[in-house]
Scaffold this motif. Structure first.
Motif, PDB file in Angstrom:
ATOM      1  N   ARG A 279       5.522 -15.747  -0.999  1.00 33.41           N
ATOM      2  CA  ARG A 279       7.031 -15.962  -0.455  1.00 33.41           C
ATOM      3  C   ARG A 279       7.220 -15.504   0.842  1.00 33.41           C
ATOM      4  NH1 ARG A 279      11.344 -16.240   1.090  1.00 33.41           N
ATOM      5  NH2 ARG A 279      13.241 -15.823   0.248  1.00 33.41           N
ATOM      6  N   PHE A 280       6.621 -14.510   1.444  1.00 34.72           N
ATOM      7  CA  PHE A 280       6.875 -14.062   2.858  1.00 34.72           C
ATOM      8  C   PHE A 280       5.901 -14.278   3.847  1.00 34.72           C
ATOM      9  CE2 PHE A 280       9.563 -11.269  -0.364  1.00 34.72           C
ATOM     10  CZ  PHE A 280      10.533 -11.615   0.260  1.00 34.72           C
ATOM     11  N   GLY A 281       4.732 -14.640   3.366  1.00 33.80           N
ATOM     12  CA  GLY A 281       3.564 -15.133   4.252  1.00 33.80           C
ATOM     13  C   GLY A 281       2.640 -13.964   4.497  1.00 33.80           C
ATOM     14  N   GLY A 282       1.258 -14.039   4.359  1.00 30.67           N
ATOM     15  CA  GLY A 282       0.311 -13.263   4.383  1.00 30.67           C
ATOM     16  C   GLY A 282       0.320 -12.132   5.655  1.00 30.67           C
ATOM     17  N   ARG A 283       0.708 -12.552   6.669  1.00 26.81           N
ATOM     18  CA  ARG A 283       0.739 -11.751   7.978  1.00 26.81           C
ATOM     19  C   ARG A 283       1.760 -10.638   7.809  1.00 26.81           C
ATOM     20  NH1 ARG A 283       4.092 -12.090  12.473  1.00 26.81           N
ATOM     21  NH2 ARG A 283       3.382 -11.035  14.331  1.00 26.81           N
ATOM     22  N   ARG A 284       3.258 -11.197   7.135  1.00 24.73           N
ATOM     23  CA  ARG A 284       4.043 -10.060   6.930  1.00 24.73           C
ATOM     24  C   ARG A 284       3.616  -8.944   5.804  1.00 24.73           C
ATOM     25  NH1 ARG A 284      10.032 -12.189   6.128  1.00 24.73           N
ATOM     26  NH2 ARG A 284       9.287 -13.129   8.295  1.00 24.73           N
ATOM     27  N   THR A 285       3.114  -9.596   4.729  1.00 27.55           N
ATOM     28  CA  THR A 285       2.747  -8.827   3.520  1.00 27.55           C
ATOM     29  C   THR A 285       1.818  -7.795   3.900  1.00 27.55           C
ATOM     30  OG1 THR A 285       3.632 -10.577   2.253  1.00 27.55           O
ATOM     31  CG2 THR A 285       2.258  -8.768   1.262  1.00 27.55           C
ATOM     32  N   MET A 286       0.892  -8.322   4.432  1.00 27.42           N
ATOM     33  CA  MET A 286      -0.454  -7.472   4.647  1.00 27.42           C
ATOM     34  C   MET A 286      -0.349  -6.174   5.931  1.00 27.42           C
ATOM     35  SD  MET A 286      -3.725  -9.742   4.531  1.00 27.42           S
ATOM     36  CE  MET A 286      -3.237 -11.305   5.078  1.00 27.42           C
ATOM     37  N   THR A 287       0.695  -6.664   6.755  1.00 26.91           N
ATOM     38  CA  THR A 287       1.139  -5.603   7.712  1.00 26.91           C
ATOM     39  C   THR A 287       1.806  -4.398   7.182  1.00 26.91           C
ATOM     40  OG1 THR A 287       1.100  -7.297   9.581  1.00 26.91           O
ATOM     41  CG2 THR A 287       2.121  -5.492  10.020  1.00 26.91           C
ATOM     42  N   SER A 288       2.702  -4.821   6.351  1.00 24.92           N
ATOM     43  CA  SER A 288       3.606  -3.881   5.923  1.00 24.92           C
ATOM     44  C   SER A 288       2.852  -3.010   4.759  1.00 24.92           C
ATOM     45  CB  SER A 288       4.671  -4.755   4.909  1.00 24.92           C
ATOM     46  OG  SER A 288       5.721  -5.462   5.741  1.00 24.92           O
ATOM     47  N   ALA A 289       1.966  -3.755   4.125  1.00 27.72           N
ATOM     48  CA  ALA A 289       1.042  -2.963   3.112  1.00 27.72           C
ATOM     49  C   ALA A 289       0.201  -2.013   3.857  1.00 27.72           C
ATOM     50  CB  ALA A 289       0.174  -3.747   2.418  1.00 27.72           C
ATOM     51  N   TYR A 290      -0.404  -2.331   5.199  1.00 28.70           N
ATOM     52  CA  TYR A 290      -1.058  -1.190   5.944  1.00 28.70           C
ATOM     53  C   TYR A 290      -0.431  -0.187   6.266  1.00 28.70           C
ATOM     54  CZ  TYR A 290      -5.947  -2.755   6.400  1.00 28.70           C
ATOM     55  OH  TYR A 290      -7.279  -3.143   6.356  1.00 28.70           O
ATOM     56  N   PHE A 291       1.002  -0.601   6.938  1.00 33.47           N
ATOM     57  CA  PHE A 291       1.768   0.608   7.306  1.00 33.47           C
ATOM     58  C   PHE A 291       2.224   1.646   6.295  1.00 33.47           C
ATOM     59  CE2 PHE A 291       2.816  -2.267  11.059  1.00 33.47           C
ATOM     60  CZ  PHE A 291       1.806  -1.289  11.748  1.00 33.47           C
ATOM     61  N   ALA A 292       2.523   1.055   5.101  1.00 32.84           N
ATOM     62  CA  ALA A 292       2.891   1.953   3.934  1.00 32.84           C
ATOM     63  C   ALA A 292       1.946   2.887   3.539  1.00 32.84           C
ATOM     64  CB  ALA A 292       3.310   0.854   2.953  1.00 32.84           C
ATOM     65  N   MET A 293       0.553   2.198   3.301  1.00 35.41           N
ATOM     66  CA  MET A 293      -0.444   2.861   3.015  1.00 35.41           C
ATOM     67  C   MET A 293      -0.730   4.166   3.973  1.00 35.41           C
ATOM     68  SD  MET A 293      -4.508   1.261   2.076  1.00 35.41           S
ATOM     69  CE  MET A 293      -4.786   0.998   3.787  1.00 35.41           C
ATOM     70  N   SER A 294      -0.763   3.653   5.130  1.00 31.51           N
ATOM     71  CA  SER A 294      -0.969   4.922   6.346  1.00 31.51           C
ATOM     72  C   SER A 294      -0.142   6.121   6.097  1.00 31.51           C
ATOM     73  CB  SER A 294      -0.869   4.194   7.582  1.00 31.51           C
ATOM     74  OG  SER A 294      -0.914   5.109   8.543  1.00 31.51           O
ATOM     75  N   ALA A 295       1.286   5.713   5.790  1.00 30.70           N
ATOM     76  CA  ALA A 295       2.167   6.699   5.666  1.00 30.70           C
ATOM     77  C   ALA A 295       1.828   7.588   4.489  1.00 30.70           C
ATOM     78  CB  ALA A 295       3.816   6.006   5.227  1.00 30.70           C
ATOM     79  N   MET A 296       1.412   7.020   3.379  1.00 25.92           N
ATOM     80  CA  MET A 296       1.188   7.752   2.107  1.00 25.92           C
ATOM     81  C   MET A 296      -0.211   8.582   2.489  1.00 25.92           C
ATOM     82  SD  MET A 296       3.229   6.938  -0.303  1.00 25.92           S
ATOM     83  CE  MET A 296       4.629   6.765   1.268  1.00 25.92           C
ATOM     84  N   LEU A 297      -1.114   8.360   3.148  1.00 25.90           N
ATOM     85  CA  LEU A 297      -2.388   8.901   3.279  1.00 25.90           C
ATOM     86  C   LEU A 297      -2.329   9.909   4.270  1.00 25.90           C
ATOM     87  CD1 LEU A 297      -4.801   5.947   3.758  1.00 25.90           C
ATOM     88  CD2 LEU A 297      -5.031   7.696   1.990  1.00 25.90           C
ATOM     89  N   LEU A 298      -1.202   9.704   5.226  1.00 26.20           N
ATOM     90  CA  LEU A 298      -1.039  10.833   6.113  1.00 26.20           C
ATOM     91  C   LEU A 298      -0.201  11.988   5.595  1.00 26.20           C
ATOM     92  CD1 LEU A 298       0.052   8.877   9.527  1.00 26.20           C
ATOM     93  CD2 LEU A 298      -2.012  10.231   9.074  1.00 26.20           C
ATOM     94  N   ALA A 299       0.621  11.618   4.517  1.00 22.83           N
ATOM     95  CA  ALA A 299       1.514  12.424   3.795  1.00 22.83           C
ATOM     96  C   ALA A 299       0.327  13.470   2.665  1.00 22.83           C
ATOM     97  CB  ALA A 299       2.401  11.992   2.848  1.00 22.83           C
ATOM     98  N   ALA A 300      -0.772  12.608   2.153  1.00 22.88           N
ATOM     99  CA  ALA A 300      -1.645  13.318   1.369  1.00 22.88           C
ATOM    100  C   ALA A 300      -2.250  14.300   2.284  1.00 22.88           C
ATOM    101  CB  ALA A 300      -2.493  12.282   0.659  1.00 22.88           C
ATOM    102  N   GLY A 301      -2.799  13.815   3.553  1.00 18.88           N
ATOM    103  CA  GLY A 301      -3.710  14.826   4.136  1.00 18.88           C
ATOM    104  C   GLY A 301      -2.768  15.879   4.657  1.00 18.88           C
ATOM    105  N   ALA A 302      -1.257  16.011   4.981  1.00 21.29           N
ATOM    106  CA  ALA A 302      -0.500  17.063   5.108  1.00 21.29           C
ATOM    107  C   ALA A 302      -0.420  17.814   3.941  1.00 21.29           C
ATOM    108  CB  ALA A 302       0.799  16.552   5.875  1.00 21.29           C
TER     109      ALA A 302
END
Length: 399
Positions: A279-302
């Motif tokens: 629906r939204f394209g692979g580029r937009r979906t994968m980019t958003s997933a990476y940034f969201a995953m990064s936020a969760m991991l940084l919070a887990a590290g904190a």
């Protein structure tokens, strides 16, 4: 005799291989690998009693497995694809024999057999998929494959921990051998044929160094490798350091197995991510997933070891976004690789898995010398942010 007639033996007709064929193979393979995915790091920790040395052990195994992956095209040329797939399934079973010795040598050899078997199965299955699935259907087929493996990756880790703690080491690793043999039987039932273009004598030379150079010279393939590497680093960390985190913080082995199973239960969302990608394209979906995953991991590290269950919840949120990359990431490679060099490039592409098992433990062994266990997740979060930026910057919008 003239009256003696030898009637032909009719073989049952099989429908042409499709997405469900490969989804079923991957589901059974996933059971063979997932059942002890939580047991192996705990078993290694019981033998070594030091999480830093466990990281070094994983690094050594990944380094040895990397060389096998690069030479896989030569094995396919020499023995044909179906025999390499067969050997991969057998190696998973053989590895179980070494694990039950519960010694450092047995642990090392067992882990190496597991890595080599997974490499053979992954590369040959990818080649079969590219032969039988149209490029326009890759995204849908890959999301279906991930979704079908949900049961294995959900129940497998908990089942393995249950068998290991309740019935002992032989029960846990014996289950792996049973699943590996079931995979072998299913594969030969499907009677998948080799593509004539990669039979011996009809392909380009499979020199590993030449293959690497050819792969690196193609920007789209480099990008596909990075996308796969980043999300595979997440799963390596999740499978190894998730259970270790729960054990070290005092939550117990069962909590570690449940954490991994809960993360894998989210694999059913792969079909959802496949539709989002269409629906939204692979580029937009994968980019958003990476940034969201990064936020969760940084919070887990904190949060780290101060609130273990909150850290576990954040890791589960990261797993949800990692599954988007599982469902869509491989399409970047499958749509970019040239037909005549699929076997060679698939072997080089597959090294993302070896490097994702090699690099994180090596980096973490250094990080853990200065910081607590939560720093592992923060380090991974930084890598995810970098992968997200590169994906957004260079992945074509048309993907």
């Amino acid at each position: 005799m003239a009256t003696h007639v030898r009637h032909p033996i009719g073989l049952p007709a099989l429908r042409p291989a499709d997405a469900r064929t490969f989804a079923s193979l991957y589901a059974v393979e996933s059971f063979a690998r997932a059942t002890v995915s939580s047991v192996i790091p705990i078993q290694a920790y019981e033998i070594l009693r030091n999480e830093q040395i466990v990281s070094i052990l994983y690094t050594v195994v990944a380094l040895l497995g990397l060389s096998v992956t690069l030479f896989m095209p030569m094995l396919i040329r020499r023995f044909a694809r179906r025999w390499v797939y067969t050997a991969g399934a057998c190696l998973l079973a053989v590895g179980s024999l070494f694990f039950v010795t519960h010694t450092l040598t047995g642990q090392l050899v067992g882990m190496l057999c597991r890595v080599m078997g997974a490499s053979a199965l992954s590369i040959t299955l990818s080649l079969y998929i590219m032969d039988h699935i149209r490029k326009t259907d890759f995204m849908q087929a890959e999301s279906l494959r991930m979704a079908w493996s949900m049961l294995a990756w959900t129940s497998g880790p908990t089942l393995g921990i249950f068998l290991y703690t309740r019935f002992g080491i032989y029960a846990a690793h014996g289950a792996v051998a049973i699943f590996a043999m079931a995979l072998l039987a299913l594969f030969w039932t499907y009677r998948l044929g080799d593509n004539p273009s990669i039979r011996p004598g009809k392909t380009r030379p499979a020199n590993p160094l030449a293959n690497i150079g050819r792969f690196v010279a193609q920007p789209r393939l480099r990008l596909a490798w990075l996308i796969a590497f980043g999300r595979s680093c997440f799963w390596t960390t999740f499978f190894v350091y998730g259970p270790l985190f729960m054990v070290i913080t005092g939550e117990g082995e069962l909590a570690g197995g449940l954490l991994v199973s809960a993360g894998n239960a989210l694999l059913f969302t792969a079909i959802f991510w496949g539709r989002v990608g269409q629906r939204f394209g692979g580029r937009r979906t994968m980019t958003s997933a990476y940034f969201a995953m990064s936020a969760m991991l940084l919070a887990a590290g904190a949060v780290g070891e101060s609130v273990p269950f909150l850290t576990g919840a954040l890791l589960l949120c990261g797993a949800f976004f990692a599954i988007a990359l599982d469902a869509l990431g491989s399409t970047a490679f499958m749509r970019s690789v040239r037909f005549y060099e699929r076997a060679q490039m698939a072997a080089v592409y597959r090294t993302y898995l070896d490097f994702s098992e090699l690099t994180p433990p090596l980096v973490y062994s250094v990080v853990l010398a200065f910081f607590g266990l939560g720093s592992v997740f923060a380090t991974l979060g930084l890598l995810a942010a970098v992968c997200g930026f590169v994906t957004w910057r260079y992945l074509p919008k048309s993907l």
